[in-house]
Design a protein around this motif. Structure first.
Motif, PDB file in Angstrom:
ATOM      1  N   LEU A  89       0.830  -1.244  -0.062  1.00 21.32           N
ATOM      2  CA  LEU A  89      -0.200   0.107   0.047  1.00 21.32           C
ATOM      3  C   LEU A  89       0.879   1.349  -0.043  1.00 21.32           C
ATOM      4  O   LEU A  89       1.178   1.696   1.103  1.00 21.32           O
ATOM      5  CB  LEU A  89      -0.822   0.138   1.117  1.00 21.32           C
ATOM      6  CG  LEU A  89      -1.737  -1.177   1.660  1.00 21.32           C
ATOM      7  CD1 LEU A  89      -2.576  -1.046   2.566  1.00 21.32           C
ATOM      8  CD2 LEU A  89      -3.023  -1.487   0.189  1.00 21.32           C
ATOM      9  N   GLU A 131     -10.229   2.140   1.587  1.00 20.42           N
ATOM     10  CA  GLU A 131      -8.987   2.911   1.125  1.00 20.42           C
ATOM     11  C   GLU A 131      -9.078   4.213   1.959  1.00 20.42           C
ATOM     12  O   GLU A 131      -8.034   4.613   2.351  1.00 20.42           O
ATOM     13  CB  GLU A 131      -8.954   3.254  -0.272  1.00 20.42           C
ATOM     14  CG  GLU A 131      -7.852   3.887  -0.835  1.00 20.42           C
ATOM     15  CD  GLU A 131      -8.306   4.352  -2.414  1.00 20.42           C
ATOM     16  OE1 GLU A 131      -7.245   4.952  -2.972  1.00 20.42           O
ATOM     17  OE2 GLU A 131      -8.903   3.877  -3.076  1.00 20.42           O
ATOM     18  N   ARG A 162      -7.639  -4.231   3.284  1.00 18.57           N
ATOM     19  CA  ARG A 162      -7.374  -3.117   2.083  1.00 18.57           C
ATOM     20  C   ARG A 162      -5.928  -3.799   1.542  1.00 18.57           C
ATOM     21  O   ARG A 162      -6.015  -3.797   0.128  1.00 18.57           O
ATOM     22  CB  ARG A 162      -6.813  -1.975   2.639  1.00 18.57           C
ATOM     23  CG  ARG A 162      -6.240  -0.920   1.549  1.00 18.57           C
ATOM     24  CD  ARG A 162      -7.383  -0.610   0.515  1.00 18.57           C
ATOM     25  NE  ARG A 162      -6.692   0.105  -0.641  1.00 18.57           N
ATOM     26  CZ  ARG A 162      -7.072  -0.009  -1.600  1.00 18.57           C
ATOM     27  NH1 ARG A 162      -7.986  -0.720  -2.076  1.00 18.57           N
ATOM     28  NH2 ARG A 162      -6.537   0.843  -2.610  1.00 18.57           N
ATOM     29  N   GLU A 165      -7.532  -6.182  -1.082  1.00 15.07           N
ATOM     30  CA  GLU A 165      -8.280  -5.454  -2.376  1.00 15.07           C
ATOM     31  C   GLU A 165      -7.022  -4.829  -3.383  1.00 15.07           C
ATOM     32  O   GLU A 165      -7.110  -5.424  -4.486  1.00 15.07           O
ATOM     33  CB  GLU A 165      -8.839  -4.219  -1.876  1.00 15.07           C
ATOM     34  CG  GLU A 165     -10.130  -4.524  -0.832  1.00 15.07           C
ATOM     35  CD  GLU A 165     -10.982  -3.117  -0.714  1.00 15.07           C
ATOM     36  OE1 GLU A 165     -11.854  -3.213  -0.506  1.00 15.07           O
ATOM     37  OE2 GLU A 165     -10.329  -2.228  -0.534  1.00 15.07           O
ATOM     38  N   GLN A 166      -5.969  -4.631  -2.513  1.00 10.43           N
ATOM     39  CA  GLN A 166      -4.879  -4.282  -3.523  1.00 10.43           C
ATOM     40  C   GLN A 166      -4.045  -5.179  -4.436  1.00 10.43           C
ATOM     41  O   GLN A 166      -3.978  -5.051  -5.480  1.00 10.43           O
ATOM     42  CB  GLN A 166      -3.739  -3.506  -2.838  1.00 10.43           C
ATOM     43  CG  GLN A 166      -2.730  -2.976  -3.670  1.00 10.43           C
ATOM     44  CD  GLN A 166      -2.990  -1.591  -4.185  1.00 10.43           C
ATOM     45  OE1 GLN A 166      -4.289  -1.008  -3.956  1.00 10.43           O
ATOM     46  NE2 GLN A 166      -2.198  -0.907  -4.990  1.00 10.43           N
TER      47      GLN A 166
END
Length: 441
Positions: A89, A131, A162, A165-166
């Motif tokens: 991230l 996010e 997250r 998700e990335q």
């Protein structure tokens, strides 16, 4: 021993009534079969009956699911547990710059990041909610240096979601379905209210018969606690953690101890990857519990016997109910005696309590500890977003040893353990409910 589900239906109903639990759903894996029963109502205001296909909020049991998602990605070579979060991230940060670069996925999944972890921030219903939540984590302070201790961290699991998700290119909810729910055939496991409402859904109760002021938590905390499911689906998920290849090639890797818990009376003695770990009657137990607004869930996995149990409730004295039921069930299924929770010693203990008094604070909670006779009085007040959702609570604490105390609510049979830690550098912590709360005054 072959399970008698009619017997357990009767016991579920009787124990729920004894503990003022409005509704409950039980499922367990024994002799290779999943057995399920339910009792009571989903909502005392409507009287809708709880059924075995009703969905309850499983709260923080969700964290084992999120940890499994990341372990699947690790097995695929997409990431390692020791990959820094900032490598996945870009721009990730918390208030401490050094911590921002040091926190790894392992720290998130073992609650050892030190990040002040109860940020229940609503960042909207959009697909960018995680996010936006992670961006807001830039304000979170460290309760201790990275990797230095253990403190239950909801924020860390949102950050982990997250990361999912990335790496997958999907929102967390969709990734959960593709990585876990669909491969296991879980048709009654959902995260979004518009999906949950297609089924009978439990409503939480904050007092006997009193419906909770809100149904659920914001979507932004999904990876930390928003799965809703039947008890049978939760058992199917637990079963996959005993079956190499069902989801993970090596599910036992998640049960390897990673850190000793500073309060060993708070559900387990160690933490693995996503799992709380303990030994009951000489046998390994991996478990996780979860609380939302007036709902409580528990999942137990016993690798040596192959037993998996899920118990979902929507109010009442849930800890008492849970302890009594799992104790009876495991004696019958496995001949296993569940250990009794910590309680005041038979002979009173004399402790110098002066060094423990003061104010302790972390995100979402302020705790006042004062002297009271030979013990202490602890008052916990919700702060921030938890005001109006969590209640203030006062416990009179009885010493068990030099640093361990227990207290309980009036009318409750279950004692809560509080452990104080005084460090050589002058910092002090109160360990309760899985959290390390630093003294601030």
């Amino acid at each position: 021993m072959k399970a008698d589900i009619d017997h357990w239906r009767r016991r579920l109903a009787a124990l729920a009534a004894d503990s003022d639990v409005p509704g409950a759903s039980l499922a367990f894996l024994s002799d290779g079969r999943v057995h399920a029963c339910a009792t009571g109502v989903l909502n005392t205001a409507t009287g809708a009956p709880a059924r075995i296909d009703s969905l309850f909020q499983i709260g923080s049991v969700t964290k084992v699911w999120t940890a499994t998602q990341l372990m699947l990605l690790a097995e695929q070579g997409r990431v390692t547990l020791d990959t820094p979060v900032a490598d996945v991230l870009p721009g990730f940060k918390v208030a401490d710059g050094a911590a921002s670069s040091r926190i790894t996925l392992r720290h998130l999944l073992t609650h050892t990041s030190g990040v002040d972890g109860d940020l229940f921030l609503d960042t909207g219903r959009g697909d960018d909610c995680l996010e936006r939540y992670v961006t807001a984590c830039a304000q979170l302070a460290q309760t201790f240096p990275v990797g230095d201790s253990h403190s239950y961290c909801n924020s860390g699991f949102v950050i982990a979601g997250r990361v999912v998700e990335q790496l997958t290119g999907m929102v967390w909810d969709r990734a959960l379905r593709e990585q876990i729910c669909e491969p296991l055939g879980l048709t009654h496991t959902w995260t979004l209210p518009e999906d949950v409402l297609r089924f009978g859904a439990a409503m939480g109760h904050v007092e006997p018969g009193e419906v909770a002021p809100a149904w659920g938590l914001p979507r932004s905390v999904g990876p930390a606690g928003l799965v809703c499911a039947t008890a049978s689906d939760v058992v199917a998920f637990g079963r996959a953690h005993l079956t190499p290849g069902a989801l993970l090639a090596d599910p036992a890797a998640m049960r390897q101890p990673q850190v000793d818990l500073p309060n060993p009376h708070d559900g387990g003695r160690q933490w693995g990857i996503g799992w709380c770990l303990d030994t009951w009657d000489g046998r390994e137990v991996a478990s996780h519990t979860g609380d939302t607004i007036g709902q409580h869930a528990a999942l137990w996995v016993l690798p040596e016997t192959g037993t998996v149990v899920a118990l979902l409730t929507n109010g009442g004295r849930s800890a008492e109910f849970q302890h009594r039921l799992i104790g009876e069930l495991l004696v019958e299924l496995d001949g296993l005696a569940v250990p009794e929770p910590v309680a005041p010693p038979a002979r009173p203990v004399t402790v110098d309590t002066g060094s423990f008094t003061g104010v302790y604070e972390r995100a979402g909670s302020r705790i006042h500890v004062g002297a009271r006779g030979a013990g202490l009085r602890m008052r916990t007040e919700p702060t921030g977003m938890l005001v109006g959702l969590a209640r203030a609570r006062t416990l009179d604490l009885v010493p068990v040893d030099a640093t361990t105390f227990v207290g309980r609510d009036e009318g409750d049979s279950m004692w809560n353990a509080v452990v104080f830690e005084l460090r050589a550098d002058g910092t002090s912590y109160l360990h309760h409910s899985g959290r390390a709360t630093p003294r601030v005054a």
